[in-house]
Design a protein around this motif. Structure first.
Motif, short mmCIF file in Angstrom:
data_model
loop_
_atom_site.label_atom_id
_atom_site.label_comp_id
_atom_site.label_asym_id
_atom_site.label_seq_id
_atom_site.Cartn_x
_atom_site.Cartn_y
_atom_site.Cartn_z
N GLU A 52 -7.18 -15.39 -0.77
CA GLU A 52 -8.57 -15.79 -0.50
C GLU A 52 -8.55 -17.20 0.07
O GLU A 52 -8.63 -18.21 -0.65
N GLU A 78 -4.81 -9.09 9.42
CA GLU A 78 -5.31 -10.25 8.71
C GLU A 78 -6.59 -10.76 9.37
O GLU A 78 -7.62 -10.91 8.73
N TYR A 124 -12.06 -9.74 9.92
CA TYR A 124 -11.26 -10.16 8.76
C TYR A 124 -10.92 -8.91 7.97
O TYR A 124 -11.81 -8.11 7.65
N ASN A 173 -9.57 -7.06 4.59
CA ASN A 173 -9.33 -7.20 3.15
C ASN A 173 -9.23 -5.81 2.51
O ASN A 173 -9.82 -5.53 1.48
N THR A 202 -17.92 -10.33 2.91
CA THR A 202 -16.58 -9.74 2.79
C THR A 202 -16.35 -9.07 1.45
O THR A 202 -15.37 -8.35 1.29
N THR A 214 -12.85 -10.19 -1.65
CA THR A 214 -11.49 -9.71 -1.92
C THR A 214 -10.49 -10.38 -0.98
O THR A 214 -10.84 -10.86 0.10
N ASN A 215 -9.23 -10.41 -1.39
CA ASN A 215 -8.18 -11.11 -0.66
C ASN A 215 -7.88 -10.45 0.67
O ASN A 215 -8.00 -9.23 0.83
N ALA A 216 -7.43 -11.27 1.63
CA ALA A 216 -6.96 -10.75 2.90
C ALA A 216 -5.70 -9.92 2.69
O ALA A 216 -4.95 -10.13 1.74
N GLU A 217 -5.47 -8.98 3.58
CA GLU A 217 -4.28 -8.15 3.50
C GLU A 217 -3.01 -8.98 3.73
O GLU A 217 -3.03 -9.97 4.46
#
Length: 205
Positions: free
Chosen positions: A63, A93, A109, A111, A158, A161-164
């Motif tokens: 994140e 990403e 983006y 995620n 978004t 949640t975290n980016a891949e």
């Protein structure tokens, strides 16, 4: 500021004037007059793009606040035209570019799924015109955002949640190497690991 490519070179490797992320020239990217000095000239028909392998500087796994800014000049539409892309088959990403179907500049983006912010406030970009395009992820507000020529910001949630996590190559002027090649000029590309403050974006513009 992590990396800044002024793209003044007429051919070959493009220097990073802030960091060490020098870009490899694929298929002979040429030059033309830019917004400042020279710009990189990309030709879709010959699959020209600039690239560097995945590294921690340009990765946004987790994140993370980050922002991409660039001057862009479209010679043609008719297909998707990527400005900056860090995406591999089936995962990504981030990506900043022109998408043909909505006829908009877009910041994406990833995620787990693609979260897309479209520059609807600008509308359809014209050919042979310089645009200052800025796309960013704001970890505090959990938004993907895009702004053109210091105009109205268009945002999409978004979900926080975290980016891949990917090993995708960082490309200027293409997606996944030879996909969705830019047909036009790109100049003064910057990659930041922060969200620019309210006054910093107009100052940069």
């Amino acid at each position: 500021l992590v990396s800044y490519w002024n793209l003044n070179e007429t051919s070959g490797t493009r220097a990073d004037s802030t960091g060490t992320n020098y870009l490899t020239d694929n298929n002979n990217v040429t030059s033309n007059p830019g917004k400042i000095g020279n710009a990189a000239q990309f030709t879709a028909a010959t699959s020209e793009y600039l690239s560097i392998a995945d590294n921690a500087d340009l990765s946004v796994e987790g994140e993370v606040d980050f922002l991409i800014s660039a001057w862009v000049y479209l010679d043609s539409k008719g297909a998707d035209r990527q400005i900056v892309s860090k995406r591999s088959a089936g995962a990504g990403e981030y990506q900043l570019g022109f998408n043909n179907t909505p006829d908009r500049f877009v910041f994406t983006y990833w995620n787990g799924s693609a979260v897309e912010a479209r520059a609807n406030s600008l509308g359809s970009p014209s050919l042979s015109t310089w645009y200052f395009v800025v796309g960013w992820h704001d970890a505090a507000s959990n938004t993907a955002n895009i702004q053109v020529n210091n105009g109205t910001v268009d945002s999409t949630a978004t979900g926080g949640t975290n980016a891949e996590a990917t090993s995708a190559t960082f490309n200027i002027g293409s997606e996944q190497g030879t996909g969705n090649i830019m047909n036009g000029r790109i100049d003064e590309v910057a990659f930041w690991k922060k969200v620019l403050a309210t006054q910093e974006k107009p100052d940069l513009y």
